[in-house]
Design a protein around this motif. Structure first.
Motif, PDB file in Angstrom:
ATOM      1  N   VAL B  22       0.835  -1.212   0.000  1.00  0.00           N
ATOM      2  CA  VAL B  22       0.000   0.000   0.000  1.00  0.00           C
ATOM      3  C   VAL B  22       0.865   1.256   0.000  1.00  0.00           C
ATOM      4  O   VAL B  22       0.720   2.150  -0.855  1.00  0.00           O
ATOM      5  N   ARG B  25       2.520   1.850  -3.262  1.00  0.00           N
ATOM      6  CA  ARG B  25       1.755   2.583  -4.291  1.00  0.00           C
ATOM      7  C   ARG B  25       1.894   4.095  -4.090  1.00  0.00           C
ATOM      8  O   ARG B  25       2.100   4.857  -5.031  1.00  0.00           O
ATOM      9  N   PHE B  26       1.758   4.515  -2.829  1.00  0.00           N
ATOM     10  CA  PHE B  26       1.841   5.943  -2.514  1.00  0.00           C
ATOM     11  C   PHE B  26       3.228   6.494  -2.851  1.00  0.00           C
ATOM     12  O   PHE B  26       3.365   7.542  -3.498  1.00  0.00           O
ATOM     13  N   VAL B  36      -1.128   9.824  -4.569  1.00  0.00           N
ATOM     14  CA  VAL B  36      -2.049   8.701  -4.695  1.00  0.00           C
ATOM     15  C   VAL B  36      -2.769   8.491  -3.370  1.00  0.00           C
ATOM     16  O   VAL B  36      -2.121   8.398  -2.323  1.00  0.00           O
ATOM     17  N   ALA B  38      -6.220   6.305  -1.348  1.00  0.00           N
ATOM     18  CA  ALA B  38      -6.920   5.017  -1.425  1.00  0.00           C
ATOM     19  C   ALA B  38      -8.333   5.213  -0.918  1.00  0.00           C
ATOM     20  O   ALA B  38      -8.584   6.022  -0.019  1.00  0.00           O
ATOM     21  N   CYS B  47      -5.395  10.124   1.894  1.00  0.00           N
ATOM     22  CA  CYS B  47      -4.042  10.296   1.353  1.00  0.00           C
ATOM     23  C   CYS B  47      -3.192  10.943   2.426  1.00  0.00           C
ATOM     24  O   CYS B  47      -3.549  12.023   2.888  1.00  0.00           O
ATOM     25  N   PRO B  49      -2.541   6.806   1.958  1.00  0.00           N
ATOM     26  CA  PRO B  49      -3.443   5.699   2.239  1.00  0.00           C
ATOM     27  C   PRO B  49      -2.996   4.932   3.487  1.00  0.00           C
ATOM     28  O   PRO B  49      -1.810   4.710   3.670  1.00  0.00           O
ATOM     29  N   THR B  61      -7.490  -1.631  -1.623  1.00  0.00           N
ATOM     30  CA  THR B  61      -7.140  -2.143  -2.948  1.00  0.00           C
ATOM     31  C   THR B  61      -7.491  -1.155  -4.059  1.00  0.00           C
ATOM     32  O   THR B  61      -7.051  -1.307  -5.178  1.00  0.00           O
ATOM     33  N   GLU B  62      -8.319  -0.139  -3.717  1.00  0.00           N
ATOM     34  CA  GLU B  62      -8.713   0.821  -4.765  1.00  0.00           C
ATOM     35  C   GLU B  62      -7.930   2.112  -4.561  1.00  0.00           C
ATOM     36  O   GLU B  62      -8.090   2.809  -3.555  1.00  0.00           O
ATOM     37  N   PHE B  63      -7.075   2.392  -5.507  1.00  0.00           N
ATOM     38  CA  PHE B  63      -6.230   3.587  -5.391  1.00  0.00           C
ATOM     39  C   PHE B  63      -6.727   4.675  -6.328  1.00  0.00           C
ATOM     40  O   PHE B  63      -7.278   4.392  -7.385  1.00  0.00           O
ATOM     41  N   ASP B  65      -5.739   8.446  -8.122  1.00  0.00           N
ATOM     42  CA  ASP B  65      -4.768   9.512  -8.417  1.00  0.00           C
ATOM     43  C   ASP B  65      -5.414  10.861  -8.108  1.00  0.00           C
ATOM     44  O   ASP B  65      -6.513  11.140  -8.566  1.00  0.00           O
TER      45      ASP B  65
END
Lengths: 386, 316, 351
Positions: B22, B25-26, B36, B38, B47, B49, B61-63, B65
């Motif tokens: 997680v 991703r950020f 990013v 979530a 943000c 996340p 699981t849903e990110f 932008d």
């Protein structure tokens, strides 16, 4: 007033590795916690309180990491405690969690202990120089090696005893899918390895691991939901100074006192006959014979004879560290809880390939600091009668 | 003269943090010049996340932008910055709710006085040219007109780990009892103290006798000869080590003391060092002395016969 | 539940303490005072539990030699939390509740001045997305204070009023490291440090140590005519993440108060509020009536030794029971950034 009965109904641990680069600290803890909850058939929301244990905060460079972890651990909105008693912390943390149930305050407690040693370097974190003092310190190995030498001198043990322990524990670890080091070692291979902190060789030394361990500890009512609870028969903590004039550093009084109190609580009169499996904190191989004596499994100076005779192997009179022990996995803050957890797995008949046949009573043991902090428990397949 | 001796200590390490999926991703977003968030189980967008959802306890699981621009929801003026902060001159820290997010992010805003920031102010990111995928890849600035876009990212692989340097400066003080010991060493004397209860002689003296819980008091000057009780040969190199291995770290029971002191043994082949060896302090040249045990360079054999085991076995 | 009371309390608070980070030199006389108050020796203590922090001391295992101050041969039944000693008190209370022991001595210690405290505490934040920015603890509190001001929950004058009352009360506290009231106008005329906080809105950097003695049933009655019986003790935590919790509230404080049986009838409350506006948050979350006397000791704004500041609030509250000035009191402790974690201990003269 008697303690209220408490039992372990969930055990979880991570796959321990030198570097768990696939997870963060939170991910590491949750891996162990989620396994323990699944084992207990419980969700995080059902848990009343969370107890976190780990060794020095300098290892991860986070001050009281349970604070930032609270949400990820599901502790937000719950009571959260953080225990730190040096290397014994994993054991002490399990004992504090037990006391939350034994006191009647909570019914379902989750405890997790972890260390993510790859975030820094344990030798560095334990050897930050202190001004004015002679900088001869060299991590835990450097600290314990002189006392191992003293044990060898006092007991007259042959010098290969440590290698027997290391080979046994490393070989046991082959049967433990979670263990960090899973490579067969023979006595000769251990003896041929480099002398790191003479008299301690490389292969007689615990690794530095990333890992976590979690337990779900519940009261008598909740334990009914479990097919195989591990009942807590006794818990003990004892402490003494790091250094004191004429302190016995080989066979510390705190350990002897703790063991005596533990056996008494658990109604055990002959430990070697009544304990079926022992998970004992042996970070350097020679601590097996030292703790055999300290715990009262053998007379002073005689512990090494049990080791030499194979009595601490899985099929021996007093199997020590069927899981592979600290010598095979050592996330320091979790190492003590792993001992307590593995003892619970044994009496639950849930230890898998490293199950000791018919284990009904088991010892979990941890020590820390300069062999000065001791935490121990006895768990059993039957509910205690007293 | 101050009551105690003190000296600076720096505790510094560059921590290597694996960040998990997680945060990865950020942080990958930061490296690429994007913020990013979530989506949480309750529908909000957060943000940075959280690694695990506060309600479902599962990893998000849903990110999402985010544009990067946002609104200041709280702020403070850092009038005296501390080391490591984004600026070494006064600046603002703010809680910033990014457009498209429901929860604020804490970051620095580059304004030159407290008068230039306010709640409700619009801000935008200012990206660093070289970005590593760390929170310090950007700062925020007032959103006035067009922002410079982030430069092209310097990498393409997902960020899985970061390095976080942590350096803290402390002043370490010795207890008054230990300070007396180190001051004695500056005069070439080894000063122990006796516990008034158990009568044991401690070297160094203690603010609390570990057996009795009272300070050691009566001064006892000790000889600089003693007996090696036990020892270890350190063959391991490690970060921060001050003495090059191999070296022998020994417990030395000075004559007249009831507790051993740790020091080095030299001037003898390592394999000949043994329990019971009689040793004497080798002092550095006087002009190098300070208030430290390091005035004693090491201990070396006296040449006397070894001490009888019975004389030191209760010190093991 | 067993009846357990606070029967002993001793403390030291100092600015720029010159001794060792384990504070053994402070703990020895503090334990001595506890023995004097109780008429006990160390052999009467069934369990020991301490609270301290390695990062405050700047080294691993900084607590291991603090127990020397007890004199620990023969060995003792002992534990340690990396938390304020108020949580060590909680662990000790549990130990007594299990029936394993009847008495406990709880202690905490910390030398905050050894490092740069507001910077060190940045290490309590999220290590990935916050600590690399080194948000110091005063800045975090300032962000919280402004949220409340903007929301109309409080204003700078209300904060100054808390400071003025605290520092006025602190004049009668021999342990206070900051004391001396003036007026709200005078306080508001002083310069901002971390807008909207002025220096006096933040607790002073304080070194110190403290100890509290707990005893069950008759062991408590043998020590004091009016033991401070613990009739409610609970603690909760919130998420640290500054984004996902409402910083103008402290849900964990409210929960702890409810779990401790509520605060009806409380006459004196010692609140561990290291920042002036946090006292205002706590008053509301704990549901304290307007006539409750808050922080007669001067509170944390007069002295806040790290890792004992919370335990000291419990000790100060217990003293009001012992001396008969109150029948029901509350001691509160906090830990973590912006009131993240909170403990409430309600004590009464009669149980």
């Amino acid at each position: 007033m008697a303690k209220k009965p408490a039992a372990v109904i969930g055990v979880g641990q991570t796959h321990h590795r030198a570097k768990r680069e696939d997870v963060s600290m939170a991910g590491l803890c949750r891996e162990a916690m989620d396994r323990a909850l699944a084992d207990a058939g419980m969700t995080l929301d059902e848990i009343d309180a969370i107890v976190v244990g780990k060794a020095p905060d300098l290892f991860e460079g986070v001050m009281m990491p349970e604070l930032y972890l609270a949400e990820a651990l599901g502790a937000a909105g719950k009571p959260l405690l953080r225990v730190h008693t040096a290397g014994s912390v994993g054991g002490s943390t399990a004992i504090v969690a037990s006391s939350l149930v034994q006191s009647g305050v909570h019914k379902k407690v989750l405890t997790v202990a972890f260390e993510k040693q790859s975030e820094s370097n344990a030798m560095w974190a334990l050897s930050v120089p202190v001004p004015f003092v002679m900088p001869v310190h060299a991590g835990a190995g450097g600290y314990f090696a002189p006392h191992v030498r003293s044990y060898i001198r006092r007991s007259g043990a042959p010098t290969h005893i440590g290698a027997i322990v290391a080979a046994k524990d490393r070989t046991n670890a082959l049967k433990n899918p979670y263990a960090h080091l899973r490579e067969e070692r023979t006595v000769d291979m251990v003896l041929a390895s480099q002398m790191l902190w003479d008299p301690i060789r490389y292969e007689e030394t615990c690794p530095s691991s990333d890992g976590a361990c979690a337990l779900v500890i519940v009261d008598e009512d909740v334990a009914k939901s479990s097919p195989n609870p591990a009942w807590i028969h006794g818990t003990v903590m004892r402490s003494e100074p790091t250094t004191a004039a004429e302190r016995d550093q080989v066979n510390p009084q705190a350990g002897r006192d703790a063991a005596a109190a533990l056996w008494k609580q658990a109604g055990i009169t002959s430990p070697i006959d009544e304990i079926d499996a022992a998970e004992v904190y042996v970070p350097f191989s020679w601590f097996e014979p030292m703790w055999l004596e300290n715990l009262g499994f053998a007379a002073e100076g005689e512990g090494w004879k049990l080791t030499e005779a194979g009595e601490t192997a899985m099929t021996g009179r007093i199997p020590f560290n069927a899981s592979g022990g600290v010598l095979s996995s050592n996330p320091i803050g979790a190492s003590g809880m792993l001992r307590f957890a593995e003892a619970a797995l044994q009496v639950r008949g849930a230890a898998g390939e490293h199950q000791v046949d018919g284990a009904r009573k088991a010892l979990g043991h941890a020590y820390g600091g300069g062999s000065q902090f001791f935490a121990m428990w006895v768990v059993g397949a039957e509910k205690p009668t007293n | 003269m101050s009551r105690t001796l003190s000296a600076p200590v720096t505790v510094a390490f560059d921590y290597t943090r694996s960040v998990g999926p997680v945060l990865g991703r950020f942080l990958t977003g930061l490296r690429d010049g994007r913020l990013v968030g979530a989506r949480l189980a309750d529908g909000r967008v957060a943000c940075p996340p959280p690694e695990f959802d506060p309600v479902s306890h599962q990893a998000p699981t849903e990110f999402v932008d985010l544009a990067g621009t946002g609104t200041v929801t709280s702020w403070t003026w850092v009038s005296e910055p501390v080391a490591g902060q984004p600026f070494d001159r006064p600046f603002a820290f703010a809680l910033i709710t990014l457009d498209g997010a429901d929860t604020p992010l804490l970051h620095a805003v580059d304004v030159s006085s407290a008068d230039e920031i306010s709640t409700g102010m619009r801000v935008r990111p200012r990206w660093g040219a070289e970005r590593a995928g760390v929170i310090t890849d950007l700062v925020f600035e007032p959103d006035s007109g067009t922002a410079a876009p982030a430069s092209a990212p310097t990498g393409t692989d997902d960020v899985t780990g970061i390095i976080t340097p942590i350096s803290l400066d402390y002043t370490y003080a010795a207890s008054p009892e230990e300070s007396a010991f180190y001051r004695g060493l500056a005069e070439g004397r080894i000063l122990g103290q006796r516990c008034p209860k158990c009568q044991k002689v401690y070297v160094p003296p203690r603010p609390a006798c570990p057996t009795d819980g009272v300070p050691t008091s009566e001064e006892v000057e000790l000889s600089d000869t003693g007996t090696v009780t036990t020892f270890c040969i350190v063959n391991v190199p490690f970060l921060g080590q001050r003495i090059a291995p191999p070296y022998v770290s020994a417990y030395i029971l000075l004559d007249g003391a009831d507790i051993a002191l740790q020091h080095l043994i030299l001037d003898i082949p390592v394999e000949e060092i043994r329990m019971g060896l009689r040793v004497k302090a080798v002092w550095k040249p006087r002009e190098e002395w300070g208030t430290t045990i390091e005035n004693i360079s090491h201990f070396a054999p006296t040449g006397e016969p070894d001490a009888d085991y019975d004389t030191y076995k209760h010190h093991l | 539940m067993r009846d357990v009371a606070v029967v002993g309390f001793a403390q030291r608070q100092l600015q720029d303490y010159d001794g060792s980070p384990t504070c053994a030199e402070l703990l020895v006389p503090i334990f001595g005072e506890c023995y004097e108050q109780t008429g006990w020796t160390k052999k009467d203590i069934g369990f020991w539990c301490s609270g301290s922090s390695d990062y405050l001391a700047g080294r691993s295992f900084s607590f291991v030699s603090a127990i020397d101050a007890i004199g620990v041969l023969p060995p003792v039944n002992e534990s340690h939390v990396e938390m304020d000693a108020a949580w060590a008190l909680y662990e000790a209370w549990l130990k007594i509740q299990t029936g394993e022991v009847d008495t406990a001595l709880v202690f905490g210690f910390g030398k905050a001045s050894a490092g740069v405290l507001r910077r060190t505490l940045a290490l309590q934040l999220d290590p990935y997305t916050l600590t690399p920015l080194w948000p110091d603890t005063v800045s975090i509190a300032a962000l919280q204070a402004r949220l409340g001001i903007d929301a109309g929950e409080w204003d700078e004058a209300a904060m100054a009023d808390v400071v003025n009352r605290s520092l006025t009360d602190a004049e009668k506290n021999e342990y206070a490291v900051r004391a001396g009231g003036s007026s709200v106008e005078d306080l508001l005329a002083r310069p901002m440090f971390a807008d909207p906080l002025r220096k006096h809105d933040a607790a002073p950097v304080t070194d110190g140590a403290a100890a509290i003695v707990l005893a069950a049933g008759d062991r408590a009655r043998e020590v004091r005519e009016r033991p401070a019986w613990i009739t409610g003790l609970a603690h909760y935590t919130d998420a640290l993440h500054l984004g996902t919790r409402d910083l103008t509230r402290s849900e964990s404080a409210a929960r702890a108060a409810a779990a401790a049986g509520g605060t009806d009838g409380v006459q004196v409350a010692e609140l561990h509020a290291p920042f002036s506006h946090q006292e205002l948050i706590l008053r509301r979350e704990l549901g304290l009536a307007d006539d409750v006397r808050v922080n007669p000791s001067g509170g944390a704004l007069a002295g806040n030794p790290m890792f004992t500041g919370g335990a000291i609030r419990i000790g100060e509250a217990a003293r009001r029971i012992w001396d008969g000035t109150a029948d029901k009191v509350l001691g509160h402790a906090t830990s973590g950034p912006a009131l993240q974690q909170n403990l409430v201990c309600v004590m009464e003269g009669q149980n």
